[in-house]
Design a protein around this motif. Structure first.
Motif, PDB file in Angstrom:
ATOM      1  N   UNK A  93     -25.249  53.926   8.851  1.00 44.14           N
ATOM      2  CA  UNK A  93     -26.126  53.230   7.900  1.00 44.14           C
ATOM      3  C   UNK A  93     -27.567  53.231   8.401  1.00 44.14           C
ATOM      4  N   UNK A  94     -28.504  53.582   7.521  1.00 46.35           N
ATOM      5  CA  UNK A  94     -29.922  53.575   7.887  1.00 46.35           C
ATOM      6  C   UNK A  94     -30.423  52.181   8.235  1.00 46.35           C
ATOM      7  N   UNK A  95     -29.810  51.157   7.666  1.00 51.59           N
ATOM      8  CA  UNK A  95     -30.288  49.787   7.878  1.00 51.59           C
ATOM      9  C   UNK A  95     -29.635  49.085   9.058  1.00 51.59           C
ATOM     10  N   UNK A  96     -28.718  49.763   9.755  1.00 48.19           N
ATOM     11  CA  UNK A  96     -28.093  49.159  10.924  1.00 48.19           C
ATOM     12  C   UNK A  96     -26.790  48.463  10.604  1.00 48.19           C
ATOM     13  N   UNK A  97     -26.443  47.473  11.421  1.00 48.47           N
ATOM     14  CA  UNK A  97     -25.177  46.779  11.252  1.00 48.47           C
ATOM     15  C   UNK A  97     -25.064  45.628  12.222  1.00 48.47           C
ATOM     16  N   UNK A  98     -23.840  45.363  12.685  1.00 45.38           N
ATOM     17  CA  UNK A  98     -23.614  44.236  13.579  1.00 45.38           C
ATOM     18  C   UNK A  98     -22.656  44.608  14.706  1.00 45.38           C
ATOM     19  N   UNK A  99     -22.763  43.844  15.770  1.00 44.25           N
ATOM     20  CA  UNK A  99     -21.812  43.897  16.879  1.00 44.25           C
ATOM     21  C   UNK A  99     -21.233  42.493  16.992  1.00 44.25           C
ATOM     22  N   UNK A 100     -19.925  42.396  17.039  1.00 48.06           N
ATOM     23  CA  UNK A 100     -19.254  41.111  17.228  1.00 48.06           C
ATOM     24  C   UNK A 100     -18.699  41.062  18.637  1.00 48.06           C
ATOM     25  N   UNK A 101     -19.150  40.058  19.396  1.00 52.48           N
ATOM     26  CA  UNK A 101     -18.689  39.858  20.771  1.00 52.48           C
ATOM     27  C   UNK A 101     -18.760  38.375  21.094  1.00 52.48           C
ATOM     28  N   UNK A 102     -17.792  37.788  21.709  1.00 44.97           N
ATOM     29  CA  UNK A 102     -16.506  38.364  22.069  1.00 44.97           C
ATOM     30  C   UNK A 102     -15.567  38.355  20.874  1.00 44.97           C
ATOM     31  N   UNK A 103     -14.510  39.142  20.975  1.00 42.76           N
ATOM     32  CA  UNK A 103     -13.524  39.179  19.899  1.00 42.76           C
ATOM     33  C   UNK A 103     -12.635  37.943  19.941  1.00 42.76           C
ATOM     34  N   UNK A 104     -12.471  37.374  21.109  1.00 41.08           N
ATOM     35  CA  UNK A 104     -11.695  36.142  21.284  1.00 41.08           C
ATOM     36  C   UNK A 104     -12.325  35.357  22.424  1.00 41.08           C
ATOM     37  N   UNK A 105     -12.155  34.065  22.407  1.00 42.70           N
ATOM     38  CA  UNK A 105     -12.705  33.244  23.477  1.00 42.70           C
ATOM     39  C   UNK A 105     -14.040  32.642  23.113  1.00 42.70           C
ATOM     40  N   UNK A 106     -14.706  32.110  24.102  1.00 45.73           N
ATOM     41  CA  UNK A 106     -15.962  31.393  23.890  1.00 45.73           C
ATOM     42  C   UNK A 106     -17.140  32.353  23.736  1.00 45.73           C
ATOM     43  N   UNK A 107     -18.090  32.015  22.854  1.00 47.48           N
ATOM     44  CA  UNK A 107     -19.312  32.815  22.717  1.00 47.48           C
ATOM     45  C   UNK A 107     -20.132  32.773  24.005  1.00 47.48           C
ATOM     46  N   UNK A 108     -21.041  33.730  24.156  1.00 48.32           N
ATOM     47  CA  UNK A 108     -21.853  33.769  25.372  1.00 48.32           C
ATOM     48  C   UNK A 108     -22.808  32.576  25.413  1.00 48.32           C
ATOM     49  N   UNK A 109     -23.089  32.125  26.626  1.00 46.13           N
ATOM     50  CA  UNK A 109     -23.925  30.944  26.829  1.00 46.13           C
ATOM     51  C   UNK A 109     -25.396  31.342  26.999  1.00 46.13           C
ATOM     52  N   UNK A 110     -26.247  30.359  27.129  1.00 44.78           N
ATOM     53  CA  UNK A 110     -27.692  30.595  27.199  1.00 44.78           C
ATOM     54  C   UNK A 110     -28.146  31.289  28.478  1.00 44.78           C
ATOM     55  N   UNK A 111     -27.262  31.425  29.450  1.00 45.18           N
ATOM     56  CA  UNK A 111     -27.643  32.142  30.673  1.00 45.18           C
ATOM     57  C   UNK A 111     -27.211  33.613  30.629  1.00 45.18           C
ATOM     58  N   UNK A 112     -26.814  34.085  29.443  1.00 45.06           N
ATOM     59  CA  UNK A 112     -26.368  35.476  29.284  1.00 45.06           C
ATOM     60  C   UNK A 112     -27.138  36.122  28.133  1.00 45.06           C
ATOM     61  N   UNK A 113     -27.619  37.344  28.367  1.00 42.71           N
ATOM     62  CA  UNK A 113     -28.251  38.136  27.322  1.00 42.71           C
ATOM     63  C   UNK A 113     -27.333  39.292  26.949  1.00 42.71           C
ATOM     64  N   UNK A 114     -27.325  39.631  25.663  1.00 44.39           N
ATOM     65  CA  UNK A 114     -26.576  40.794  25.193  1.00 44.39           C
ATOM     66  C   UNK A 114     -27.588  41.787  24.626  1.00 44.39           C
ATOM     67  N   UNK A 115     -27.475  43.026  25.053  1.00 40.79           N
ATOM     68  CA  UNK A 115     -28.401  44.070  24.618  1.00 40.79           C
ATOM     69  C   UNK A 115     -27.630  45.158  23.887  1.00 40.79           C
ATOM     70  N   UNK A 116     -28.113  45.520  22.707  1.00 42.37           N
ATOM     71  CA  UNK A 116     -27.528  46.581  21.902  1.00 42.37           C
ATOM     72  C   UNK A 116     -28.496  47.762  21.934  1.00 42.37           C
ATOM     73  N   UNK A 117     -28.030  48.893  22.422  1.00 40.70           N
ATOM     74  CA  UNK A 117     -28.904  50.057  22.604  1.00 40.70           C
ATOM     75  C   UNK A 117     -28.256  51.297  22.004  1.00 40.70           C
ATOM     76  N   UNK A 118     -29.051  52.054  21.241  1.00 39.51           N
ATOM     77  CA  UNK A 118     -28.582  53.352  20.751  1.00 39.51           C
ATOM     78  C   UNK A 118     -28.989  54.392  21.791  1.00 39.51           C
ATOM     79  N   UNK A 119     -27.991  55.132  22.285  1.00 41.81           N
ATOM     80  CA  UNK A 119     -28.240  56.180  23.267  1.00 41.81           C
ATOM     81  C   UNK A 119     -27.714  57.489  22.668  1.00 41.81           C
ATOM     82  N   UNK A 120     -28.640  58.344  22.247  1.00 45.15           N
ATOM     83  CA  UNK A 120     -28.280  59.619  21.636  1.00 45.15           C
ATOM     84  C   UNK A 120     -28.328  60.703  22.712  1.00 45.15           C
ATOM     85  N   UNK A 121     -27.269  61.488  22.821  1.00 46.01           N
ATOM     86  CA  UNK A 121     -27.276  62.549  23.821  1.00 46.01           C
ATOM     87  C   UNK A 121     -28.411  63.541  23.557  1.00 46.01           C
TER      88      UNK A 121
END
Length: 107
Positions: free
Chosen positions: A60-88
């Protein structure tokens, strides 16, 4: 033809409630998405495997979403999540020395 500069990375800080993180750039294949966790307390970096999160919006040209975690507690304020596109970086066009040159395939 000019190549436009587009965002290919987005970072979120956890808030103990969010589990869906959006990105607004095109991901051509699911394998091109790299999801990384960075713990601000221990300075530890963890690259997640594809089975640890779900990815929507592939192609999709407009992007999308990442869901994490699939189960358990969501990440806390001392954790960053980074989504990166890496094209070979591959070159699929072979231009012969002193051969015919057609600019259209290069574009």
């Amino acid at each position: 033809m000019t190549v436009s500069n587009t965002t290919r990375v987005v970072t979120y800080t956890g808030n103990s409630s969010t589990t869906v993180f959006s990105y607004a750039f095109k991901v051509f294949l699911a394998a091109e998405m790299v999801v990384t966790l960075y713990d601000l307390t221990t300075l530890a970096t963890t690259i997640l495997s594809a089975g640890q999160y779900t990815l929507t919006g592939v192609g999709s040209d407009s992007g999308g979403t990442v869901t994490y975690p699939l189960a358990g507690s969501p990440i806390t304020s001392n954790v960053e999540i980074t989504l990166t596109r890496v094209v070979p970086e591959t070159q699929t066009l072979d231009i012969a020395n002193q051969g015919g040159f057609f600019p259209q395939p290069l574009e």
